[in-house]
Design an enzyme around this catalytic site. Sequence first.
Site, PDB file in Angstrom:
ATOM      1  CG  ASP A 140      -9.281  -1.430  -4.052  1.00  0.00           C
ATOM      2  OD1 ASP A 140      -8.496  -0.464  -4.126  1.00  0.00           O
ATOM      3  OD2 ASP A 140     -10.399  -1.419  -4.579  1.00  0.00           O
ATOM      4  N   GLY A 179     -13.751  12.407   6.303  1.00  0.00           N
ATOM      5  CA  GLY A 179     -14.089  11.663   5.092  1.00  0.00           C
ATOM      6  C   GLY A 179     -15.450  10.990   5.152  1.00  0.00           C
ATOM      7  CE  LYS A 227      -6.047   1.087   1.641  1.00  0.00           C
ATOM      8  NZ  LYS A 227      -6.107   0.414   0.333  1.00  0.00           N
ATOM      9  CG  HIS A 237     -15.146  -1.958   5.568  1.00  0.00           C
ATOM     10  ND1 HIS A 237     -15.450  -1.175   6.647  1.00  0.00           N
ATOM     11  CD2 HIS A 237     -14.414  -1.162   4.736  1.00  0.00           C
ATOM     12  CE1 HIS A 237     -14.944   0.038   6.473  1.00  0.00           C
ATOM     13  NE2 HIS A 237     -14.306   0.066   5.324  1.00  0.00           N
ATOM     14  CB  THR A 284      -0.972   0.041   1.197  1.00  0.00           C
ATOM     15  OG1 THR A 284      -1.730   1.258   1.119  1.00  0.00           O
ATOM     16  CG2 THR A 284      -0.277  -0.018   2.543  1.00  0.00           C
TER      17      THR A 284
HETATM   18  O1  LIG Z   1     -13.997   7.231   6.113  1.00  0.00           O
HETATM   19  C1  LIG Z   1     -13.823   6.077   5.719  1.00  0.00           C
HETATM   20  N1  LIG Z   1     -14.047   5.034   6.555  1.00  0.00           N
HETATM   21  C2  LIG Z   1     -13.911   3.741   6.192  1.00  0.00           C
HETATM   22  O2  LIG Z   1     -14.124   2.823   6.992  1.00  0.00           O
HETATM   23  C3  LIG Z   1     -13.458   3.509   4.847  1.00  0.00           C
HETATM   24  N2  LIG Z   1     -13.192   2.378   4.149  1.00  0.00           N
HETATM   25  C4  LIG Z   1     -12.810   2.769   2.921  1.00  0.00           C
HETATM   26  N3  LIG Z   1     -12.822   4.113   2.831  1.00  0.00           N
HETATM   27  C5  LIG Z   1     -12.471   4.932   1.661  1.00  0.00           C
HETATM   28  O3  LIG Z   1     -12.371   4.107   0.521  1.00  0.00           O
HETATM   29  C6  LIG Z   1     -11.279   4.517  -0.309  1.00  0.00           C
HETATM   30  C7  LIG Z   1     -10.280   3.394  -0.396  1.00  0.00           C
HETATM   31  O4  LIG Z   1      -9.369   3.605  -1.435  1.00  0.00           O
HETATM   32  P1  LIG Z   1      -8.239   2.569  -1.854  1.00  0.00           P
HETATM   33  O5  LIG Z   1      -8.490   1.239  -1.248  1.00  0.00           O
HETATM   34  O6  LIG Z   1      -8.083   2.626  -3.319  1.00  0.00           O
HETATM   35  O7  LIG Z   1      -6.941   3.152  -1.124  1.00  0.00           O
HETATM   36  P2  LIG Z   1      -5.723   4.062  -1.579  1.00  0.00           P
HETATM   37  O8  LIG Z   1      -5.650   4.221  -3.050  1.00  0.00           O
HETATM   38  O9  LIG Z   1      -5.782   5.305  -0.769  1.00  0.00           O
HETATM   39  O10 LIG Z   1      -4.472   3.240  -1.026  1.00  0.00           O
HETATM   40  P3  LIG Z   1      -3.544   2.092  -1.725  1.00  0.00           P
HETATM   41  O11 LIG Z   1      -4.114   1.806  -3.083  1.00  0.00           O
HETATM   42  O12 LIG Z   1      -2.181   2.660  -1.746  1.00  0.00           O
HETATM   43  O13 LIG Z   1      -3.603   0.897  -0.815  1.00  0.00           O
HETATM   44  C8  LIG Z   1     -10.690   5.747   0.363  1.00  0.00           C
HETATM   45  O14 LIG Z   1     -11.275   6.906  -0.147  1.00  0.00           O
HETATM   46  C9  LIG Z   1     -11.090   5.540   1.823  1.00  0.00           C
HETATM   47  O15 LIG Z   1     -11.123   6.724   2.539  1.00  0.00           O
HETATM   48  C10 LIG Z   1     -13.219   4.598   4.008  1.00  0.00           C
HETATM   49  N4  LIG Z   1     -13.391   5.873   4.430  1.00  0.00           N
END
Ligand SMILES: O=c1[nH]c(=O)c2ncn([C@@H]3O[C@H](COP(=O)(O)OP(=O)(O)OP(=O)(O)O)[C@@H](O)[C@H]3O)c2[nH]1
Length: 219
Positions: free
Chosen positions: A92, A174, A12, A200, A7
């Site tokens: 993800d 958020g 995260k 989740h 990540t």
């Molecule tokens: O307030 C929140 N509470 C939660 O419980 C939650 N669970 C997911 N999310 C949002 O879902 C997207 C994941 O994006 P994502 O998985 O593509 O991650 P990323 O691109 O930032 O990181 P990575 O790809 O480097 O791992 C982001 O906008 C997160 O904020 C949440 N927001």
Amino acid sequence: MEILLATWNRQKLAWMANGLQQVGLPIHILRDGEIPEAEESGKTCEENALLKVREVRAAKEARMSAAHRASSSLPTLSENKATFDTIIVGEDSGLFIDALNGFPGVRTARFAAGTDNDRSQIILERMLSLKEGQRKACFVSVVAVQFPDGQEDVYRGEFHGEISFAPMGTLSEGYARIFQLLNGQTLASLNPAQWEGRDHRRQALSLASAGILKWLEPR
Ligand SMILES: O=c1[nH]c(=O)c2ncn([C@@H]3O[C@H](COP(=O)(O)OP(=O)(O)OP(=O)(O)O)[C@@H](O)[C@H]3O)c2[nH]1
């Protein structure tokens, strides 16, 4: 054996490392700029989580093969593969809203410029005409695990709730400010102890930890 987190998101890292602690293996993170961020071109969280772990594995292997070319005393690539004792874990997640046909889904982090707060506002505007009972939503988290022998598994967690009519709560930022549980309170207005464990991410990470422990059992 060790775990490498695929990540690029600093926040995260903390909760992934925390959720995988029970496995008892050392946990490593990517160094800044070490590997370019994976392009999330998948249609599902499963596809994107797998893309992340594969991207990291490919970059690590390319690096080993470059090192091999630079020094003939190093082991061959196939030997390296066998000794690449790293379990790569990626995740993800996204917010899936029933009345918007699953939008924003896999594009939750990037369907519009700005922050998650800005994107939450856009969602609220799109849902202006939707009444209580029509605002069902689900956070999905998929954790992908790639083992050194090439085995790949995905583990999914779901957290069901509703989208509020306005942002509420100050305990986090958020989407947590617009995602409410069935008691009508958003995640950002609840103490995390009130929902942590059934969310989740925690579900998916617990399943992944159990899967890793099973893989580690002597065969
Ligand atoms: O307030 C929140 N509470 C939660 O419980 C939650 N669970 C997911 N999310 C949002 O879902 C997207 C994941 O994006 P994502 O998985 O593509 O991650 P990323 O691109 O930032 O990181 P990575 O790809 O480097 O791992 C982001 O906008 C997160 O904020 C949440 N927001």
